[in-house]
Design a protein around this motif. Sequence first.
Motif: not given
Length: 428
Positions: A243, A304, A307, A370, A391-392, A394
Amino acid sequence: MATSEITGEFRRGSGVIVAAALGIGLGLSPLPFYTIGVFMPVLSEEFGWRYDQIMVALTVMTLGAFLFAPVAGYLSDRFGAKRVALISTVMFSLVFMSFSLMTDSLLQFYATWGLMASLGAGTLPVTWTRGVTSFFEKNRGMALGLALVLTGPCGALAKVLSDHLIGEIGWRMTYVCVGLAPLLITVPIGLLLFRDAPAKAPAISGAISGKSSVSEPGFSLKQALVTSRFWLLAYAFLVMSIGLSGPVPNLEAIFREKGFEVSNSVLLASFAGYAVIIGRLSGGWLIDRFWPPGVAILMLTSPILGLLALAQIDTPSFMLCAGAVVLMGAALGVEYDFLAFMSAKYFGMRNYSSIYGCLYAFFAIGAAAGPVIGARMFVQTGSYKAALYVWAGSLVIGAIALPFLGRRETIFDDPRPAPVAIPQTTGA
């Protein structure tokens, strides 16, 4: 903390920080990573390659880093970080410039990235931070933050400069110009300012033979590998690096999907590099003073919000995108600091580079996956929305492991038996 302790450490080690900052900032970690998104459209147009095929190059590079970062760490412990770092810088610079000779062969493209990773692994923080951690103890977090602070700005400047030069002199000569920077800047300054670890007091050993040896306190690589903390760090950074590293090479494409022009997309993406400064300095200051795993959770999971905002808003404003990128950059600004700091704190300096190199290898696996995950999802769905959620997620999953690292006061315990004092006898 006494003012004299602060000024004394920085007076002795300031030159090492400057050389390390330039060496890392113009090395394997930032330059290829930040510029691939700029070269991607022109390579796709020139050779007909898909975006996900181009992003596989990052997987090749990070696989090379996975294999050779521990080797660079071992060589630094064995022969000195300065020698390894400077030789590797020359090799990295030459290979990066060789991209100007690229043909339409993807195999050649991937092979060059692999060669760059293997020969350039000595430019990673694994080598340069050994000198920094050796000269600093009371202010180690801040010193590491300063030593790593240029990765973002150098990457951002390389991104913007590459975008400008491609339009002026073409992509082939742009590779040459960017590749010259480590050779012309890092090497002379490293020769002048960088120093290997200062000698430690001899430890009492070999009582029977009467010999003594110089040995720094800490774990051997073998001892570190059997600790739960090593594997918690390896797991956390492997997952979180998906992420942390995944969005940045794809930012230009993400913002073009959101409706921004190419120039504004590059400008927005460059903010990640400048925001690294925030993460480096604030993270370094915080981990010197507070519980390091807690600092890592706070800073590494901050992207986070950005994203999720980019995933849910189809036409975000420029300011919202800039804020999201700044959060990503600040998190990128603390990941190496935390890993280097905890390698020294948990395991000591005895085999610091070797241990850090192995931990970095796990980070490299996630960093390789990633960007490819994002580009592949874009090719399959025509959108980065799903990748942004991955990604968020992870970041959340990886952060769960960090509280289990333990409290700060229990971090380092030298596993070797205490030296036995040998009484001195005096003549009658």
